[in-house]
Scaffold this motif. Structure first.
Motif, PDB file in Angstrom:
ATOM      1  N   GLU A   1      15.004   7.668   6.995  1.00  0.00           N
ATOM      2  CA  GLU A   1      15.828   7.613   5.786  1.00  0.00           C
ATOM      3  C   GLU A   1      16.157   6.189   5.338  1.00  0.00           C
ATOM      4  N   ASN A   2      15.861   5.176   6.138  1.00  0.00           N
ATOM      5  CA  ASN A   2      16.357   3.826   5.843  1.00  0.00           C
ATOM      6  C   ASN A   2      15.259   2.778   5.863  1.00  0.00           C
ATOM      7  N   ALA A   3      14.078   3.120   5.352  1.00  0.00           N
ATOM      8  CA  ALA A   3      12.958   2.186   5.380  1.00  0.00           C
ATOM      9  C   ALA A   3      12.898   1.342   4.109  1.00  0.00           C
ATOM     10  N   SER A   4      12.374   0.139   4.252  1.00  0.00           N
ATOM     11  CA  SER A   4      12.004  -0.716   3.119  1.00  0.00           C
ATOM     12  C   SER A   4      10.490  -0.847   3.148  1.00  0.00           C
ATOM     13  N   ILE A   5       9.814  -0.427   2.064  1.00  0.00           N
ATOM     14  CA  ILE A   5       8.353  -0.265   2.091  1.00  0.00           C
ATOM     15  C   ILE A   5       7.698  -1.071   0.967  1.00  0.00           C
ATOM     16  N   SER A   6       6.561  -1.667   1.270  1.00  0.00           N
ATOM     17  CA  SER A   6       5.673  -2.232   0.253  1.00  0.00           C
ATOM     18  C   SER A   6       4.251  -1.818   0.593  1.00  0.00           C
ATOM     19  N   TRP A   7       3.345  -1.987  -0.362  1.00  0.00           N
ATOM     20  CA  TRP A   7       1.962  -1.591  -0.118  1.00  0.00           C
ATOM     21  C   TRP A   7       0.989  -2.561  -0.762  1.00  0.00           C
ATOM     22  N   MET A   8      -0.268  -2.509  -0.301  1.00  0.00           N
ATOM     23  CA  MET A   8      -1.328  -3.322  -0.872  1.00  0.00           C
ATOM     24  C   MET A   8      -2.618  -2.506  -0.889  1.00  0.00           C
TER      25      MET A   8
ATOM     26  N   SER B   1      -7.281  -6.259  -5.594  1.00  0.00           N
ATOM     27  CA  SER B   1      -6.272  -5.214  -5.595  1.00  0.00           C
ATOM     28  C   SER B   1      -6.257  -4.544  -6.960  1.00  0.00           C
ATOM     29  N   CYS B   2      -5.107  -3.995  -7.354  1.00  0.00           N
ATOM     30  CA  CYS B   2      -4.977  -3.277  -8.621  1.00  0.00           C
ATOM     31  C   CYS B   2      -3.493  -3.216  -8.983  1.00  0.00           C
ATOM     32  N   PRO B   3      -3.161  -2.824 -10.207  1.00  0.00           N
ATOM     33  CA  PRO B   3      -1.740  -2.705 -10.567  1.00  0.00           C
ATOM     34  C   PRO B   3      -1.026  -1.704  -9.670  1.00  0.00           C
ATOM     35  N   ASN B   4       0.161  -2.072  -9.223  1.00  0.00           N
ATOM     36  CA  ASN B   4       0.963  -1.168  -8.401  1.00  0.00           C
ATOM     37  C   ASN B   4       2.428  -1.545  -8.510  1.00  0.00           C
ATOM     38  N   SER B   5       3.295  -0.586  -8.255  1.00  0.00           N
ATOM     39  CA  SER B   5       4.737  -0.779  -8.450  1.00  0.00           C
ATOM     40  C   SER B   5       5.427  -1.090  -7.136  1.00  0.00           C
ATOM     41  N   ASN B   6       6.686  -1.474  -7.240  1.00  0.00           N
ATOM     42  CA  ASN B   6       7.557  -1.482  -6.071  1.00  0.00           C
ATOM     43  C   ASN B   6       7.778  -0.044  -5.612  1.00  0.00           C
ATOM     44  N   ILE B   7       8.113   0.114  -4.341  1.00  0.00           N
ATOM     45  CA  ILE B   7       8.413   1.439  -3.792  1.00  0.00           C
ATOM     46  C   ILE B   7       9.918   1.567  -3.634  1.00  0.00           C
ATOM     47  N   VAL B   8      10.486   2.639  -4.169  1.00  0.00           N
ATOM     48  CA  VAL B   8      11.932   2.850  -4.144  1.00  0.00           C
ATOM     49  C   VAL B   8      12.236   4.230  -3.582  1.00  0.00           C
ATOM     50  N   LYS B   9      13.464   4.425  -3.138  1.00  0.00           N
ATOM     51  CA  LYS B   9      13.896   5.747  -2.665  1.00  0.00           C
ATOM     52  C   LYS B   9      13.944   6.711  -3.857  1.00  0.00           C
TER      53      LYS B   9
ATOM     54  N   VAL C   1      12.341  10.610   1.040  1.00  0.00           N
ATOM     55  CA  VAL C   1      11.169  10.431   0.186  1.00  0.00           C
ATOM     56  C   VAL C   1      11.298   9.136  -0.619  1.00  0.00           C
ATOM     57  N   TYR C   2      10.213   8.378  -0.641  1.00  0.00           N
ATOM     58  CA  TYR C   2      10.121   7.136  -1.400  1.00  0.00           C
ATOM     59  C   TYR C   2       8.998   7.316  -2.421  1.00  0.00           C
ATOM     60  N   GLU C   3       9.036   6.557  -3.504  1.00  0.00           N
ATOM     61  CA  GLU C   3       8.033   6.776  -4.541  1.00  0.00           C
ATOM     62  C   GLU C   3       7.668   5.493  -5.264  1.00  0.00           C
ATOM     63  N   GLY C   4       6.472   5.509  -5.834  1.00  0.00           N
ATOM     64  CA  GLY C   4       5.955   4.393  -6.622  1.00  0.00           C
ATOM     65  C   GLY C   4       4.667   4.839  -7.285  1.00  0.00           C
ATOM     66  N   TYR C   5       3.925   3.876  -7.866  1.00  0.00           N
ATOM     67  CA  TYR C   5       2.646   4.238  -8.484  1.00  0.00           C
ATOM     68  C   TYR C   5       1.597   3.173  -8.188  1.00  0.00           C
ATOM     69  N   ILE C   6       0.343   3.603  -8.231  1.00  0.00           N
ATOM     70  CA  ILE C   6      -0.816   2.723  -8.121  1.00  0.00           C
ATOM     71  C   ILE C   6      -1.775   3.081  -9.246  1.00  0.00           C
ATOM     72  N   VAL C   7      -2.368   2.069  -9.887  1.00  0.00           N
ATOM     73  CA  VAL C   7      -3.369   2.272 -10.933  1.00  0.00           C
ATOM     74  C   VAL C   7      -4.716   1.791 -10.388  1.00  0.00           C
ATOM     75  N   TYR C   8      -5.584   2.737 -10.040  1.00  0.00           N
ATOM     76  CA  TYR C   8      -6.931   2.386  -9.591  1.00  0.00           C
ATOM     77  C   TYR C   8      -7.824   2.239 -10.814  1.00  0.00           C
ATOM     78  N   GLN C   9      -8.303   1.032 -11.055  1.00  0.00           N
ATOM     79  CA  GLN C   9      -9.070   0.782 -12.272  1.00  0.00           C
ATOM     80  C   GLN C   9     -10.560   1.061 -12.112  1.00  0.00           C
ATOM     81  N   MET C  10     -11.012   1.353 -10.875  1.00  0.00           N
ATOM     82  CA  MET C  10     -12.428   1.611 -10.645  1.00  0.00           C
ATOM     83  C   MET C  10     -12.575   2.280  -9.283  1.00  0.00           C
ATOM     84  N   THR C  11     -13.773   2.795  -9.002  1.00  0.00           N
ATOM     85  CA  THR C  11     -14.098   3.318  -7.681  1.00  0.00           C
ATOM     86  C   THR C  11     -15.611   3.401  -7.565  1.00  0.00           C
TER      87      THR C  11
END
Length: 282
Positions: free
Chosen positions: A79-86, A97-105, A112-122
Motif C-alpha cells: 500500500e505504500n510504494a513509490s513507483i517509476s518505470w522505463m 523509450s516512449c512517452p509515459n506518465s508518472n505513476i500515482v496511487k 492499486v497504482y496507475e499511469g499510462y504508456i504510449v507505444y509508438q511502434m512495435t
C-alpha cells in the motif's frame, strides 16, 4: 420450554452471531482490479508486480495501466510504494523509450497504482519492448524488469513525425474508446522527443480537426471543434462529430503557440488527406 420454541431461538442466535462476525471482519474483501484484465506479471526475489488494463494486453498507442505489487513473504499487496518505470524498445543499432506518465496511487484504492504508456511502434511479432519498474517500499529500493509484448493496432491511433521546427513529436489518440454516432469527446496526447529517453508533454499548441470518410466520398461532418490543451490532464480536447458508423480519417494540423503550422495540410479536392492524421473505425 418445548423444543418447537427452542429451535427458532437457536436459529436466530446463530444468524445474529454470523452477522456480527461479518461486521467485525469488515465484510467481503474488495477486488480493487475488478473489471480489468491482467496483462502479465514481472517478478524479482521479493515481489510480483501485476500489470492490468481493460484489454489484457499492450497495444501500440495509448495504454492506461494499473499496477499492484505483491509481497512474496506475506502474500499481501503493498500500500505504500513509490513507483517509476522505463519502457525500452531494442532495435538492431539503437534503443529508445516512449512517452509515459508518472505513476500515482489510484483514487479511492489502497493497493492499486496507475499511469499510462504510449507505444509508438512495435515489431510485427510484438517483440522488441521491455519494461523496467523501479520502486521504493519503506525506504528500500527495488527493481524488476521483463520483456513485454506490444501488439500492433490495426488503425493508426498513434503517429510519430518530424515537424517544421525540426523536432520529433508523438501524437496519440486517447478517447473516444467507444465512439458513438453524434458528438464524441476527442482527447489526444502530444509529446515532443527531447532525446531517445525523454518524451515530455507539449503545452499550449492547437490541433485543428477535419474528420473525413474516404469510403463515402470523403465527406466531413458538422459541429467539430479544434483541440486545445487542458492543464488538468495535460491532454488536448475537442469535439468529434461522427454522423455514421464506418472508417474515419481524423485529418489534423498542428499549430504552435504562435499560430505557426508545424505539420499537416488542409483537405481539398486535390489533397484528400493531411499528412498528419489518426484513424478510427466503429
Amino acid at each position: 420450554m418445548k423444543l418447537k420454541y427452542i429451535l427458532p431461538i437457536l436459529f436466530l442466535a446463530l444468524i445474529s452471531t454470523a452477522c456480527s462476525e461479518d461486521n467485525d471482519d469488515g465484510g467481503q474483501e474488495v477486488n480493487e482490479v475488478e473489471g480489468l484484465l491482467k496483462i502479465q506479471e514481472i517478478s524479482n526475489d521479493t515481489h510480483t508486480i501485476e500489470l492490468f488494463n481493460e484489454a489484457g494486453m499492450f497495444k501500440t498507442g495509448y495504454n492506461a495501466i494499473s499496477i499492484r505489487i505483491k509481497d512474496l513473504a506475506t502474500d499481501s499487496f503493498v500500500e505504500n510504494a513509490s513507483i517509476s518505470w522505463m519502457p525500452m524498445m531494442q532495435m538492431p543499432t539503437m534503443e529508445h523509450s516512449c512517452p509515459n506518465s508518472n505513476i500515482v496511487k489510484a483514487l479511492g484504492k489502497s493497493t492499486v497504482y496507475e499511469g499510462y504508456i504510449v507505444y509508438q511502434m512495435t515489431n510485427t511479432d510484438g517483440s522488441g519492448w521491455s519494461l523496467t519498474l523501479n520502486y521504493t517500499i519503506d525506504d528500500i529500493d527495488y527493481f524488476a524488469t521483463e520483456s513485454i509484448t506490444v501488439i500492433r493496432n490495426e488503425d493508426q491511433n498513434v503517429t510519430s513525425f518530424m515537424a517544421s521546427d525540426d523536432h520529433n513529436y508523438v501524437l496519440a489518440l486517447v478517447e473516444p474508446k467507444n465512439p458513438i454516432i453524434g458528438i464524441n469527446d476527442l482527447k489526444v496526447g502530444l509529446f515532443k522527443m527531447e532525446n531517445m529517453m525523454s518524451f515530455p508533454e507539449v503545452e499550449d499548441h492547437t490541433i485543428m480537426l477535419d474528420p473525413r470518410m474516404p469510403g463515402m466520398g470523403n465527406h466531413t461532418s458538422p459541429n467539430n471543434t479544434d483541440l486545445s490543451y487542458n492543464i488538468a490532464d495535460n491532454m488536448y480536447h475537442g469535439d468529434l462529430s461522427l454522423t455514421m458508423t464506418g472508417y474515419w480519417v481524423l485529418n489534423l494540423k498542428l499549430m504552435n503557440a504562435a499560430d505557426e503550422l508545424l505539420k499537416g495540410e488542409d483537405v481539398t479536392e486535390d489533397n484528400i488527406q493531411s499528412s498528419l492524421y489518426l484513424e478510427l473505425e466503429f
